[in-house]
Design an enzyme around this catalytic site. Structure first.
Site, PDB file in Angstrom:
ATOM      1  N   LYS A 260       3.713   0.751   9.953  1.00 41.12           N
ATOM      2  CA  LYS A 260       3.795   1.996   9.190  1.00 41.12           C
ATOM      3  C   LYS A 260       3.225   3.163   9.993  1.00 41.12           C
ATOM      4  CE  LYS A 260       3.647   0.454   4.366  1.00 41.12           C
ATOM      5  NZ  LYS A 260       2.801   0.456   3.150  1.00 41.12           N
TER       6      LYS A 260
ATOM      7  N   GLU B 171       0.864  -1.181   0.000  1.00 36.39           N
ATOM      8  CA  GLU B 171       0.000   0.000   0.000  1.00 36.39           C
ATOM      9  C   GLU B 171       0.905   1.236   0.000  1.00 36.39           C
ATOM     10  OE1 GLU B 171      -3.456  -0.286   2.837  1.00 36.39           O
ATOM     11  OE2 GLU B 171      -2.360  -2.094   3.434  1.00 36.39           O
TER      12      GLU B 171
ATOM     13  N   ARG C  45       5.009 -13.154  10.381  1.00 35.05           N
ATOM     14  CA  ARG C  45       5.911 -11.998  10.431  1.00 35.05           C
ATOM     15  C   ARG C  45       7.193 -12.385  11.156  1.00 35.05           C
ATOM     16  NH1 ARG C  45       4.224  -6.772   9.529  1.00 35.05           N
ATOM     17  NH2 ARG C  45       1.980  -6.424   9.306  1.00 35.05           N
TER      18      ARG C  45
END
Length: 562
Positions: free
Chosen positions: A272, A35, A262
């Site tokens: 982010k 994104e 992760r």
């Protein structure tokens, strides 16, 4: 089972099983779908290496697709930064795609779902919707607008698209099951109204698809065979498949979502949102601050693509989330730079050293090796004179027998030069040493020629000639967070763990060969660590970032304190 099969990770095993089950190898296609609402970080680097690595392994195309469905948070700056980072890591994408490329197709499919009675416009507030969705242990209840007619839904949805409503007035929801045990299946939102300018489509659209609707359908448009994402998307897989069920046409590749865990990095954050906070609140200078876990920050600090890719390969992929010690990443950086970085001399905490018996006004240019790891050794010239700078910590006026550097009455070798002996010191009014006086043995020159001295002493220290040295700004970086896992304690703001001493800026002296250094040039300051010329560095003002030490002193310190 063959050795090759044993070495497969579980994602590769899934692909191998699909191929055995009849999937055409030519149908393999992967994607990396960021994104564009921030810079990429070390977690993205692992995902990039996974997807592009699979592309290389199976000779399959890999798309770079921007999931640009939220114009209020996305910017062209982030698109450009993401492309730059992927290219810097050494990967090439087959196609550059955007979810916004498919806005019309996504809208058309949504209209078809409305016509089939599988989507409806809801006019409740977000608070009302949250309440009626229930809880993980209690089923939800139907929206009062769930029974709207197809005609009314189509009319409202078109008006939403045309910008006739305010944000929050209406949303489009899929009509699935309000009693599902998976709360994501309780009539999830497909579209919301956002009256913001999109960085690619401008003000053409006033409705934007939610991630769950846009992502899988974009995969389908691009005929992605394996949609790989992190473990938090596991509950989304059921919805991913439901949406595909509504549009899938036989004979085409049906994307398969699979999840991996992760790999969080100690002493960092990779959210982010949190990284953006660090930038916007001034805790760091920018997204590419060398203390950040962003790829651009690590690049600026001096990490190499090869080191990051080696780190990603070393930690691999797994089904369980893990906290990886940042020292492993630093080890990979150190190993790579050891092969590549030329050795130079730099003094970070200088004290003047005067050789009393060296001829006044004389200078020599001595040979110094560039990198002992080279297959064929190369050399550079370094100037030597009567007055030098050495590291303050390399001298003790009263030292123990185990101190093998310079002290009064003992000898030490100057790197690439002569053996010297400590004679006396000069101090200021506060008792600080301002000058160290020594004598040298003129027959003790080191080197590779026939005149090289065979004399041996236990200690060797580095130096720079004060008359020839260049002044440089050196930025010494430490962990940005004092806590091993700043995300670990949800009761405390992660910013409470910010290390106030994460950056120290000093003035150092470096040998004159560094006059022509270019930004991103990587060097080993002998005995001090690996350093990289910063993008701020110019011929008039040299600036270096400390990349990593010569050894993992942090881990040793933590063990001692523990």
């Amino acid at each position: 089972m063959s050795v090759k099969e044993k070495s497969l990770n579980f994602i590769e095993q899934i692909i191998e099983d699909d191929l055995k089950a009849g999937l055409d190898k030519n149908a393999l296609r992967f994607r990396f779908p960021p994104e564009p609402n921030g810079y990429l970080h070390i977690g993205h680097a692992s995902s990039i290496c996974l997807n592009f690595g699979l592309g290389l392994k199976y000779e399959a195309p890999v798309n770079l697709r921007f999931d640009d469905t939220n114009p209020s948070k996305e910017e062209q700056e982030y698109v450009d930064a993401i492309k730059r980072d992927v290219e810097w890591l050494g990967f090439k994408w087959a196609s550059e795609c955007y979810a916004s490329d498919y806005f019309q197709q996504l809208y058309d499919w949504a209209v078809e779902l409305i016509k089939k009675g599988k989507a409806y416009v809801d006019s409740q507030s977000s608070e009302e919707i949250a309440r009626q969705k229930g809880t993980p242990t209690q089923p939800g209840v139907d929206s009062p607008y769930r029974t709207r007619s197809v005609e009314e839904n189509l009319d409202l949805f078109e008006k939403m698209k045309n910008g006739e409503f305010k944000e929050g007035e209406h949303i489009l929801r899929a009509k699935i099951d309000m009693t599902s045990s998976n709360m994501l299946m309780r009539d999830p939102i497909m579209y919301r109204i956002i009256n913001a300018n999109h960085h690619r489509t401008g003000d053409q659209w006033h409705i934007y698809p939610m991630y769950d609707w846009a992502h899988g359908e974009s995969d389908y448009v691009e005929q992605i065979s394996h949609s790989l994402c992190t473990l938090e998307f596991l509950p989304h897989r059921e919805l991913y498949d439901w949406f595909l069920d509504q549009i899938y046409e036989g004979g085409k590749t049906r994307p398969k979502q699979r999840e991996f865990a992760r790999r969080n990095l100690s002493h960092t954050v990779v959210s982010k949102r949190k990284l953006s906070q660090l930038v916007s609140e001034g805790h760091v200078t920018a997204w590419d601050d060398p203390r950040m876990s962003t790829i651009s920050g690590m690049r600026r600090r001096g990490y190499t693509p090869e080191a990051i890719k080696n780190f990603a390969e070393t930690i691999g992929i797994a089904k369980r989330t893990n906290l990886i010690d940042v020292s492993l990443l630093e080890y990979c950086v150190r190993e790579d730079l050891n092969k590549k970085a030329n050795r130079v001399m730099a003094v970070l905490d200088p004290v003047k050293l005067i050789i009393d018996n060296y001829p006044e006004g004389e200078e020599e240019w001595l040979d110094a090796e560039n990198n002992p790891e080279e297959e064929e050794m190369t050399y550079r010239k370094v100037p030597f004179s009567k007055e030098l700078y050495i590291e303050r910590e390399d001298f003790l006026e009263n030292a123990s027998r185990k101190f093998f550097r310079l002290t009064i009455g003992k000898e030490v070798r100057l790197k690439n030069a002569y053996i010297i002996k400590g004679e006396s010191v000069v101090k200021d009014a506060e008792g600080n040493i301002t000058e160290i006086h020594v004598t040298f043995d003129p027959d003790s020159k080191s080197g590779s020629g026939t005149e090289a001295s065979q004399r041996k002493v236990k200690g060797t220290i580095h130096w720079v000639s004060s008359a020839h040295a260049l002044e440089a700004e050196v930025r010494l970086y430490d962990r940005l967070f004092t806590h091993e896992n700043p995300d670990g304690n949800k009761e405390i703001d992660f910013k409470e763990y910010i290390n106030p001493d994460s950056l120290q800026v000093i003035t150092a002296y470096v040998e004159p060969s560094l006059k022509t250094v270019q930004p991103e040039d990587k060097l080993q300051f002998q005995r001090m660590g690996y350093f990289t010329a910063d993008k701020d560095s110019t011929a008039d003002k040299l600036v270096f970032n400390k990349t990593v030490g010569l050894r993992d002193t942090w881990a040793k310190l933590e063990q001692k304190e523990g």
